[in-house]
Design a protein around this motif. Structure first.
Motif, mmCIF file in Angstrom:
data_model
loop_
_atom_site.group_PDB
_atom_site.id
_atom_site.type_symbol
_atom_site.label_atom_id
_atom_site.label_comp_id
_atom_site.label_asym_id
_atom_site.label_seq_id
_atom_site.Cartn_x
_atom_site.Cartn_y
_atom_site.Cartn_z
ATOM 1 N N GLY A 76 35.320 -67.947 77.176
ATOM 2 C CA GLY A 76 36.483 -68.808 77.057
ATOM 3 C C GLY A 76 37.086 -69.133 78.411
ATOM 4 N N LEU A 77 37.104 -68.135 79.309
ATOM 5 C CA LEU A 77 37.620 -68.365 80.659
ATOM 6 C C LEU A 77 36.762 -69.370 81.416
ATOM 7 C CD1 LEU A 77 38.846 -64.951 82.150
ATOM 8 C CD2 LEU A 77 40.134 -67.076 81.931
ATOM 9 N N LYS A 78 35.429 -69.256 81.222
ATOM 10 C CA LYS A 78 34.509 -70.178 81.900
ATOM 11 C C LYS A 78 34.776 -71.606 81.429
ATOM 12 C CE LYS A 78 30.920 -71.404 84.418
ATOM 13 N NZ LYS A 78 30.895 -72.833 84.089
ATOM 14 N N LYS A 79 34.980 -71.788 80.114
ATOM 15 C CA LYS A 79 35.244 -73.123 79.589
ATOM 16 C C LYS A 79 36.579 -73.649 80.111
ATOM 17 C CE LYS A 79 32.528 -72.736 75.334
ATOM 18 N NZ LYS A 79 32.568 -72.766 73.850
ATOM 19 N N LEU A 80 37.587 -72.754 80.191
ATOM 20 C CA LEU A 80 38.886 -73.157 80.704
ATOM 21 C C LEU A 80 38.779 -73.538 82.176
ATOM 22 C CD1 LEU A 80 41.929 -73.515 80.332
ATOM 23 C CD2 LEU A 80 42.222 -71.082 80.858
ATOM 24 N N ASP A 81 37.961 -72.785 82.929
ATOM 25 C CA ASP A 81 37.762 -73.073 84.349
ATOM 26 C C ASP A 81 37.128 -74.452 84.530
ATOM 27 O OD1 ASP A 81 35.944 -72.315 87.143
ATOM 28 O OD2 ASP A 81 38.020 -71.697 87.044
ATOM 29 N N ASP A 82 36.143 -74.745 83.689
ATOM 30 C CA ASP A 82 35.505 -76.070 83.738
ATOM 31 C C ASP A 82 36.505 -77.162 83.345
ATOM 32 O OD1 ASP A 82 33.141 -74.859 84.469
ATOM 33 O OD2 ASP A 82 32.303 -74.845 82.449
ATOM 34 N N VAL A 94 44.041 -62.911 86.830
ATOM 35 C CA VAL A 94 42.833 -63.698 86.613
ATOM 36 C C VAL A 94 41.853 -63.451 87.752
ATOM 37 C CG1 VAL A 94 41.910 -66.033 86.364
ATOM 38 C CG2 VAL A 94 44.148 -65.478 85.410
ATOM 39 N N SER A 95 40.608 -63.220 87.410
ATOM 40 C CA SER A 95 39.582 -62.978 88.430
ATOM 41 C C SER A 95 39.432 -64.198 89.333
ATOM 42 C CB SER A 95 38.244 -62.663 87.758
ATOM 43 O OG SER A 95 37.202 -62.638 88.721
ATOM 44 N N SER A 96 39.244 -63.931 90.627
ATOM 45 C CA SER A 96 39.059 -65.019 91.588
ATOM 46 C C SER A 96 37.748 -65.761 91.363
ATOM 47 C CB SER A 96 39.101 -64.469 93.021
ATOM 48 O OG SER A 96 38.086 -63.482 93.200
ATOM 49 N N TYR A 98 37.076 -67.268 88.743
ATOM 50 C CA TYR A 98 37.474 -68.478 88.029
ATOM 51 C C TYR A 98 38.470 -69.223 88.919
ATOM 52 C CZ TYR A 98 35.431 -65.732 84.284
ATOM 53 O OH TYR A 98 34.578 -64.959 83.528
ATOM 54 N N VAL A 99 37.939 -69.967 89.869
ATOM 55 C CA VAL A 99 38.749 -70.593 90.915
ATOM 56 C C VAL A 99 39.824 -71.513 90.351
ATOM 57 C CG1 VAL A 99 38.684 -72.098 92.941
ATOM 58 C CG2 VAL A 99 36.833 -70.473 92.539
ATOM 59 N N ASN A 100 39.443 -72.366 89.419
ATOM 60 C CA ASN A 100 40.383 -73.356 88.896
ATOM 61 C C ASN A 100 41.462 -72.716 88.016
ATOM 62 O OD1 ASN A 100 38.904 -75.622 90.053
ATOM 63 N ND2 ASN A 100 37.369 -75.188 88.513
ATOM 64 N N VAL A 101 41.052 -71.730 87.218
ATOM 65 C CA VAL A 101 42.031 -71.028 86.372
ATOM 66 C C VAL A 101 43.009 -70.252 87.250
ATOM 67 C CG1 VAL A 101 42.366 -69.276 84.598
ATOM 68 C CG2 VAL A 101 40.421 -70.826 84.440
ATOM 69 N N SER A 102 42.492 -69.607 88.286
ATOM 70 C CA SER A 102 43.336 -68.840 89.209
ATOM 71 C C SER A 102 44.337 -69.745 89.913
ATOM 72 C CB SER A 102 42.451 -68.120 90.240
ATOM 73 O OG SER A 102 43.242 -67.360 91.117
#
Length: 226
Positions: free
Chosen positions: A13-19, A47-49, A51-55
């Protein structure tokens, strides 16, 4: 229409949010809203770094909450996981016989006083629990589009750079071809997060009189913490 997201507590889910946030500054629209608060609350922090965009987005929303920024109503958020926190639905939902699309719109209609109070309490709670940090800075890349190919791009850039405020520093710029003889202005700017709101900059300055004589619209291409 409500925004549909996967369970943001999971890696997938985090990967999809990052995209999803790769080309967006906010969950819905081009200003911070209660949709951002809903997703921010649902995240497992920090949030893990990776996931650049989410962070980047999470840090920005946290900064807005620290300074008691005003959040718009948003379009509503739906999560695949029932355990995730979503934007509260309106009290008067349509009857179960309505189709799914109608339900999405009705569920996120005008908020009641209780829902507004609940959203304000959540924002206050997040703000109180956030660690106090020194005001940070962000680097923003913005596309500014003219009305047509007859717009004087030199005057457009002069008008844009004429906007001055504490915490705002204009940087390098270039003209990028869009098509049909039209070019857009791509410009860098550095802001002090606690002093400058990009939404306010766009809505109250760049797309307002007198600059809107040259500027049709503004898009945020990238938003990164420094």
């Amino acid at each position: 229409m409500a925004v549909s997201l996967s369970d943001v507590k999971s890696a997938a889910g985090l990967k999809k949010l990052d995209d999803y946030l790769l080309s967006r500054s906010y969950i819905s629209g081009y200003q911070a809203s209660k949709d951002d608060i809903a997703v921010y609350e649902a995240l497992s922090k920090p949030v893990s770094s990776d996931y650049v965009n989410v962070s980047r987005w999470s840090n920005h929303i946290e900064a807005l909450l620290r300074v008691s920024a005003v959040f718009g109503e948003g379009s509503g958020v739906k999560f695949d996981s029932a355990e995730a926190i979503a934007t509260p639905p309106a009290a008067d939902a349509k009857a179960s016989g309505a189709d799914d699309d109608d339900d999405d719109m009705d569920l996120f209609g005008e908020e009641t006083e209780e829902e507004k109070k609940a959203a304000e309490e959540r924002a206050a709670s997040i703000k109180a629990s956030s660690k106090k940090k020194e005001s940070g800075k962000s680097s923003v890349l913005m596309d500014i589009k003219p009305w047509d190919d007859e717009t004087d791009m030199k005057k457009l850039e002069e008008a844009v750079r004429s906007v001055q405020m504490e915490g705002l520093l204009w940087g390098a710029s270039k003209l990028v071809p869009v098509g049909y003889g039209i070019k857009k202005l791509q410009i860098m700017l550095t802001i002090v997060d606690d002093l400058v709101s990009v939404d306010t900059l766009i809505e109250e300055y760049l797309t307002a009189e007198p600059i809107n004589e040259y500027v049709q619209s503004c898009d945020i291409v990238a938003f990164n913490k420094i």
